[in-house]
Design a protein around this motif. Structure first.
Motif, PDB file in Angstrom:
ATOM      1  N   ILE A   1       0.670  -1.289   0.004  1.00 23.15           N
ATOM      2  CA  ILE A   1       0.116   0.123  -0.017  1.00 23.15           C
ATOM      3  C   ILE A   1       0.988   1.368  -0.157  1.00 23.15           C
ATOM      4  O   ILE A   1       0.723   2.271  -0.765  1.00 23.15           O
ATOM      5  CB  ILE A   1      -0.943  -0.210   1.354  1.00 23.15           C
ATOM      6  CG1 ILE A   1      -2.123  -1.130   0.898  1.00 23.15           C
ATOM      7  CG2 ILE A   1      -1.688   1.215   1.353  1.00 23.15           C
ATOM      8  CD1 ILE A   1      -2.914  -1.275   2.259  1.00 23.15           C
TER       9      ILE A   1
ATOM     10  N   CYS B   1      -1.042   6.343   4.927  1.00 23.85           N
ATOM     11  CA  CYS B   1      -0.859   6.539   3.237  1.00 23.85           C
ATOM     12  C   CYS B   1      -2.272   6.301   2.952  1.00 23.85           C
ATOM     13  O   CYS B   1      -2.763   6.865   1.949  1.00 23.85           O
ATOM     14  CB  CYS B   1      -0.211   5.041   3.024  1.00 23.85           C
ATOM     15  SG  CYS B   1       1.538   5.275   2.959  1.00 23.85           S
ATOM     16  N   ILE B   2      -3.308   5.589   3.552  1.00 17.87           N
ATOM     17  CA  ILE B   2      -4.697   5.705   2.972  1.00 17.87           C
ATOM     18  C   ILE B   2      -5.424   6.932   3.254  1.00 17.87           C
ATOM     19  O   ILE B   2      -6.394   7.469   2.197  1.00 17.87           O
ATOM     20  CB  ILE B   2      -5.531   4.530   3.967  1.00 17.87           C
ATOM     21  CG1 ILE B   2      -5.130   3.221   3.434  1.00 17.87           C
ATOM     22  CG2 ILE B   2      -7.133   4.498   3.674  1.00 17.87           C
ATOM     23  CD1 ILE B   2      -5.868   1.987   4.328  1.00 17.87           C
ATOM     24  N   CYS B   3      -5.221   7.614   4.103  1.00 20.07           N
ATOM     25  CA  CYS B   3      -5.823   9.055   4.411  1.00 20.07           C
ATOM     26  C   CYS B   3      -5.135   9.908   3.417  1.00 20.07           C
ATOM     27  O   CYS B   3      -5.834  10.943   3.114  1.00 20.07           O
ATOM     28  CB  CYS B   3      -5.276   9.636   5.889  1.00 20.07           C
ATOM     29  SG  CYS B   3      -6.098   8.473   7.163  1.00 20.07           S
TER      30      CYS B   3
ATOM     31  N   ILE C   1      -4.815   9.203   0.302  1.00 21.61           N
ATOM     32  CA  ILE C   1      -5.377   8.744  -1.098  1.00 21.61           C
ATOM     33  C   ILE C   1      -6.802   9.851  -1.393  1.00 21.61           C
ATOM     34  O   ILE C   1      -7.497  10.009  -0.519  1.00 21.61           O
ATOM     35  CB  ILE C   1      -5.858   7.331  -1.226  1.00 21.61           C
ATOM     36  CG1 ILE C   1      -4.547   6.414  -1.035  1.00 21.61           C
ATOM     37  CG2 ILE C   1      -6.377   7.188  -2.652  1.00 21.61           C
ATOM     38  CD1 ILE C   1      -4.803   5.102  -1.004  1.00 21.61           C
TER      39      ILE C   1
ATOM     40  N   LYS D   1      -9.180   4.750  -1.559  1.00 24.50           N
ATOM     41  CA  LYS D   1      -9.434   4.310  -0.130  1.00 24.50           C
ATOM     42  C   LYS D   1      -9.918   3.078   0.426  1.00 24.50           C
ATOM     43  O   LYS D   1      -9.429   2.420   0.984  1.00 24.50           O
ATOM     44  CB  LYS D   1     -10.012   5.574   0.726  1.00 24.50           C
ATOM     45  CG  LYS D   1      -9.065   6.781   0.620  1.00 24.50           C
ATOM     46  CD  LYS D   1      -9.690   7.753   1.627  1.00 24.50           C
ATOM     47  CE  LYS D   1      -9.060   9.168   1.698  1.00 24.50           C
ATOM     48  NZ  LYS D   1      -9.639  10.116   2.554  1.00 24.50           N
TER      49      LYS D   1
ATOM     50  N   ALA E   1      -7.588   0.105  -1.151  1.00 30.09           N
ATOM     51  CA  ALA E   1      -6.459   0.030  -0.139  1.00 30.09           C
ATOM     52  C   ALA E   1      -6.877  -0.665   1.089  1.00 30.09           C
ATOM     53  O   ALA E   1      -6.295  -1.545   1.467  1.00 30.09           O
ATOM     54  CB  ALA E   1      -5.895   1.162  -0.087  1.00 30.09           C
ATOM     55  N   PHE E   2      -7.997  -0.158   1.716  1.00 29.49           N
ATOM     56  CA  PHE E   2      -8.514  -0.681   2.876  1.00 29.49           C
ATOM     57  C   PHE E   2      -8.972  -2.325   2.867  1.00 29.49           C
ATOM     58  O   PHE E   2      -8.587  -3.052   3.673  1.00 29.49           O
ATOM     59  CB  PHE E   2      -9.550   0.309   3.514  1.00 29.49           C
ATOM     60  CG  PHE E   2     -10.030  -0.502   4.962  1.00 29.49           C
ATOM     61  CD1 PHE E   2      -9.019   0.024   6.197  1.00 29.49           C
ATOM     62  CD2 PHE E   2     -11.103  -0.933   5.109  1.00 29.49           C
ATOM     63  CE1 PHE E   2      -9.333  -0.470   7.460  1.00 29.49           C
ATOM     64  CE2 PHE E   2     -11.613  -1.393   6.344  1.00 29.49           C
ATOM     65  CZ  PHE E   2     -10.686  -1.291   7.513  1.00 29.49           C
TER      66      PHE E   2
END
Length: 322
Positions: free
Chosen positions: A126, A224-226, A228, A234, A237-238
Motif C-alpha cells: 500500500i 497512506c490511505i488517508c 489517497i 481508499k 486499499a483498506f
C-alpha cells in the motif's frame, strides 16, 4: 524415589473440558467437526494458492505458510484429546507431554511471526506499490519465512529444554486438554525461577515485539490511505487489509484471553475455555476470514473444484467403459 529421577516415571492426567461421562460424546463430535473444518479449510487455501498462477504472489505465499501452521497447531492437541475420549483414558506420558508442548509453542510462535510478516507485506503493497515486486522479491520472502521458523524453533526448544530440568514427584493433573507450558511449570516440585523468568521475557519479547511491528505497519498504512484522494482508492486499499486485520484481532484477542484468564482467576474452566478459542476456534476461522471477502481465493477454489469434478467424471466414465 530420588527427586532427580522423578520425571522418568511421571505420567500426567489431562482433565480435559469436562469430567461428565454423558458430555464426552458431544465434546468428541464437536471437536472432531471443528478439527476437520480446520484441516480441510486451510488445506483448500494451500491447494488454491498452489494451483492458480495468479496467486503466486508474496501475500499468498505467506498465507500458505499460515494455513500450514494452523493445521499443525490444531493437530498437536485435538487428536490426542479425541483419542483420550475414545479410550476413556486421560493419561499422557511425560515424553508425550514434552513433544506436545514443543510443537504447541513452536506453531503458536510461527503464527505470531507470520502475521507480523504479512503486516509488513501489506505495508509495502500500500505504501510502496510501485516498488512492491522489487522489495518483496522471492529471496526476501524466503528469508522472512526462514527467520520466522528459526526463531519459533529456538524459542520452543529453549522452553522445552528448561522443562526437562524440572522434577515432577508424582502423577499430576493438568486442568486442560493439552500440556500447556505454564501449567506444567506450576506443577513442578523443583525450583522454577529460571523457567518463570525465561517464559516472562520470551512472552514480552516474542509477543509484544511482533505486535508492535504490526501496529507500526498499520499506522503507516492508515497514514497512506488517508493521503489517497479518491474514496474508491481508499476503499480498495483498506479492503486488502480487512482479512489480515481480522486474523490479527482474532489471534491476539484469544491469546490475551488465555494469558489474562490464567493470571487473573483461579478458575480452570475459564482458562480452558480461553485455550479452546486460541487453539481451536482461531485456526478454524482463518480460512473463512481469508476467503469470505477475497475474490481471488474464491475464483481459485472454483477452478480447483471444477478441475476435480472433471477428473472424477472422466475417471468414472473410463471405469464404465472398461
Amino acid at each position: 524415589m530420588e527427586l532427580g529421577n522423578a520425571t522418568r516415571f511421571s505420567e500426567f492426567l489431562l482433565l480435559g473440558l469436562s469430567e461428565e461421562p454423558e458430555l464426552q460424546p458431544l465434546i468428541s463430535g464437536l471437536f472432531l467437526t471443528m478439527y476437520l473444518i480446520t484441516v480441510i479449510g486451510n488445506l483448500l487455501i494451500i491447494l488454491a494458492a498452489i494451483s492458480d498462477s495468479h496467486l503466486h504472489t508474496p501475500m499468498y505465499f505467506f498465507l500458505c505458510n499460515l494455513s500450514f501452521a494452523d493445521i499443525c497447531f490444531t493437530s498437536t492437541t485435538i487428536p490426542k484429546m479425541l483419542m483420550n475420549i475414545q479410550t476413556k483414558s486421560n493419561v499422557i506420558t511425560y515424553e508425550g507431554c514434552l513433544y506436545q508442548m514443543f510443537f504447541y509453542i513452536f506453531f503458536a510462535g510461527l503464527d505470531d511471526f507470520l502475521l507480523t510478516v504479512m503486516a509488513y507485506d501489506r505495508f509495502v503493497a500500500i505504501c510502496h506499490p510501485l516498488h512492491y515486486m522489487i522489495i518483496m522479491n522471492p529471496r526476501l520472502c524466503g528469508q522472512l519465512v526462514l527467520v520466522t521458523w528459526t526463531i519459533s524453533i529456538l524459542n520452543s526448544l529453549l522452553q522445552t529444554l528448561l522443562v526437562l530440568r524440572l522434577s515432577f514427584c508424582t502423577d499430576l493433573e493438568i486442568p486442560n486438554f493439552f500440556c500447556e507450558l505454564k501449567e506444567m511449570i506450576q506443577l513442578a516440585c523443583s525450583d522454577t525461577l529460571l523457567n518463570d523468568m525465561v517464559l516472562y521475557f520470551a512472552t514480552v519479547l516474542l509477543g509484544s515485539g511482533p505486535f508492535a511491528g504490526i501496529l507500526y505497519s498499520y499506522s503507516k498504512i492508515v497514514s497512506c490511505i488517508c493521503g489517497i484522494s479518491s474514496v474508491q482508492g481508499k476503499y480498495k486499499a483498506f479492503s486488502t487489509c480487512v482479512s489480515h486485520l481480522s486474523a490479527v484481532f482474532l489471534f491476539y484477542s484469544t491469546s490475551l484471553g488465555v494469558h489474562f484468564s490464567s493470571a487473573a482467576t483461579h478458575s480452570s474452566q475459564s482458562s480452558v475455555a480461553a485455550s479452546v478459542m486460541y487453539t481451536v476456534v482461531t485456526p478454524m476461522l482463518n480460512p473463512f476470514i481469508y476467503s469470505f471477502r477475497n475474490k481471488d481465493i474464491k475464483r481459485a477454489l472454483k477452478k480447483l473444484f471444477e478441475k476435480s469434478t472433471i477428473k472424477v467424471t472422466f475417471a468414472l466414465g473410463l471405469k464404465k467403459c472398461s
